[in-house]
Design a protein around this motif. Structure first.
Motif, PDB file in Angstrom:
ATOM      1  N   LEU A   1       0.672  -1.174   0.083  1.00 65.38           N
ATOM      2  CA  LEU A   1      -0.342   0.272   0.004  1.00 65.38           C
ATOM      3  C   LEU A   1       0.460   1.634  -0.312  1.00 65.38           C
TER       4      LEU A   1
ATOM      5  N   ASP B   1       2.396   1.598  -3.507  1.00 64.67           N
ATOM      6  CA  ASP B   1       0.888   2.035  -4.275  1.00 64.67           C
ATOM      7  C   ASP B   1       0.992   3.703  -4.012  1.00 64.67           C
TER       8      ASP B   1
ATOM      9  N   LEU C   1      -2.637  -4.829  -6.800  1.00 68.95           N
ATOM     10  CA  LEU C   1      -2.938  -2.931  -6.945  1.00 68.95           C
ATOM     11  C   LEU C   1      -2.603  -2.506  -7.924  1.00 68.95           C
TER      12      LEU C   1
ATOM     13  N   VAL D   1      -5.797  -2.703 -10.337  1.00 67.85           N
ATOM     14  CA  VAL D   1      -7.210  -1.851  -9.712  1.00 67.85           C
ATOM     15  C   VAL D   1      -7.483  -0.758 -10.588  1.00 67.85           C
TER      16      VAL D   1
ATOM     17  N   ARG E   1      -8.078   2.668 -11.755  1.00 60.69           N
ATOM     18  CA  ARG E   1      -7.296   4.192 -10.754  1.00 60.69           C
ATOM     19  C   ARG E   1      -8.327   4.657 -10.596  1.00 60.69           C
TER      20      ARG E   1
ATOM     21  N   PHE F   1     -10.328   4.934  -7.556  1.00 58.16           N
ATOM     22  CA  PHE F   1     -10.116   6.171  -6.108  1.00 58.16           C
ATOM     23  C   PHE F   1     -10.044   7.447  -6.648  1.00 58.16           C
TER      24      PHE F   1
ATOM     25  N   ALA G   1      -7.589   3.049   1.567  1.00 63.92           N
ATOM     26  CA  ALA G   1      -7.392   1.707   1.657  1.00 63.92           C
ATOM     27  C   ALA G   1      -8.070   0.419   1.996  1.00 63.92           C
TER      28      ALA G   1
ATOM     29  N   LYS H   1      -8.984  -0.429  -1.475  1.00 66.29           N
ATOM     30  CA  LYS H   1      -7.801  -1.372  -2.485  1.00 66.29           C
ATOM     31  C   LYS H   1      -7.414  -2.775  -1.855  1.00 66.29           C
TER      32      LYS H   1
ATOM     33  N   GLN I   1      -9.647  -6.129  -3.554  1.00 65.41           N
ATOM     34  CA  GLN I   1      -9.454  -5.037  -4.455  1.00 65.41           C
ATOM     35  C   GLN I   1      -8.452  -6.183  -4.715  1.00 65.41           C
TER      36      GLN I   1
END
Length: 295
Positions: free
Chosen positions: A96, A99, A182, A185, A187, A190, A204, A208, A211
């Motif tokens: 995380l 990312d 990640l 996923v 974007r 987000f 998160a 996140k 996912q």
């Protein structure tokens, strides 16, 4: 025409199928065959004749009743219940954090975090054993600076010492798997969450992590399989502290001793089959439980 193309496509899998057959299926079949026999020696084993007889499931009955073997499985299982979640949580946090960085910085830190995994397991164990050593390692005098007197080879510390070593060695590999998930996923999710006022922590936790649940399940299954087969680290620790790490510390160590020290290959084969069955059952239950929660 379609059938011809299908056969041509299947032909590309032949090398893999042959490798799987000769490297996995045949050895497993041979181990099962060996486990059904028992070797008897005359002359108290001092140069007498040996005969091999079919014993059916006697070796399996003996294995299930072997308290040292079943106890080692339980000991490693309890250790795995602590070490694996800790390692996966650390790998998830690192993924995380990566990312959240720019692509250039993420690539640099990703390589740095992968360095421990690139070190062979035996070498990593030797490095940490020297770090733990009260004679040559730096950790003991460092603890003295704060008034701490710890013994990393004591009975109460040997499992945490091994767990720290395994976490340090495997965290980078698991982090890369989660980080790759990640990156897949969308974007836009987000960006939409940020527009709605969600914080990075909320993104998160709510977007996140759900996912990448599939990646966490995969790393968890691989960790379970690897943990129940742990051998190198306890064996090296045994050379340093034999009074703490016995020759039956883990299931694989017992199988190794039965095969190469006691020369009881048939019983060792039965124990190997039992351990393989336990591994398969543990992986299946973990997969079913985690996927059921996901549903």
């Amino acid at each position: 025409m379609m059938r011809t193309q299908a056969w041509k496509g299947a032909a590309f899998t032949v090398p893999f199928q042959l490798g799987f057959l000769f490297l996995y299926v045949v050895p497993i079949g041979y181990a099962v065959h060996q486990s059904l026999f028992t070797e008897h020696q005359s002359g108290l084993g001092l140069g007498g004749d040996s005969t091999t007889e079919f014993s059916g499931l006697d070796n399996y009955t003996k294995g299930f009743g072997d308290s040292a073997f079943t106890g080692s499985i339980g000991r490693v299982f309890l250790f795995a219940c602590v070490q694996i979640p800790v390692m996966l949580v650390c790998a998830l946090v690192l993924a995380l954090l990566l990312d959240a960085l720019t692509a250039r910085l993420a690539n640099r830190f990703r390589i740095a975090l992968l360095v421990p995994y690139m070190i062979p397991g035996v070498v990593a164990a030797i490095v940490w054993i020297n770090l733990y050593s009260p004679d040559v390692g730096p950790l003991t005098p460092f603890g003295h600076l704060f008034g701490l007197t710890w013994d990393f080879f004591a009975p109460s510390m040997v499992w945490p010492s091994i767990g720290n070593l395994l976490t340090w060695h495997g965290i980078g590999y698991n982090m890369v798997i989660v980080y790759a998930a990640l990156q897949g996923v969308d974007r836009a999710l987000f960006d939409a969450a940020r527009v709605d006022g969600a914080s990075e922590l909320r993104i998160a936790l709510s977007i996140k992590i759900p996912q990448v649940r599939g990646a966490l399940v995969l790393t968890g299954m691989l960790s379970i399989i690897g943990m129940l087969q742990i051998f190198n680290e306890p064996m090296l620790f045994r050379h340093v502290t034999p009074q703490t790490v016995s020759d039956g510390f883990t299931p694989i160590m017992i199988i190794f001793n039965q095969a190469f020290n006691a020369n009881n290959y048939h019983y060792a084969a039965a124990l190997s089959v039992i351990l393989a069955a336990v591994l398969g059952l543990a992986s299946f239950l973990f997969y079913r439980l985690t996927t059921r929660e996901a549903d």
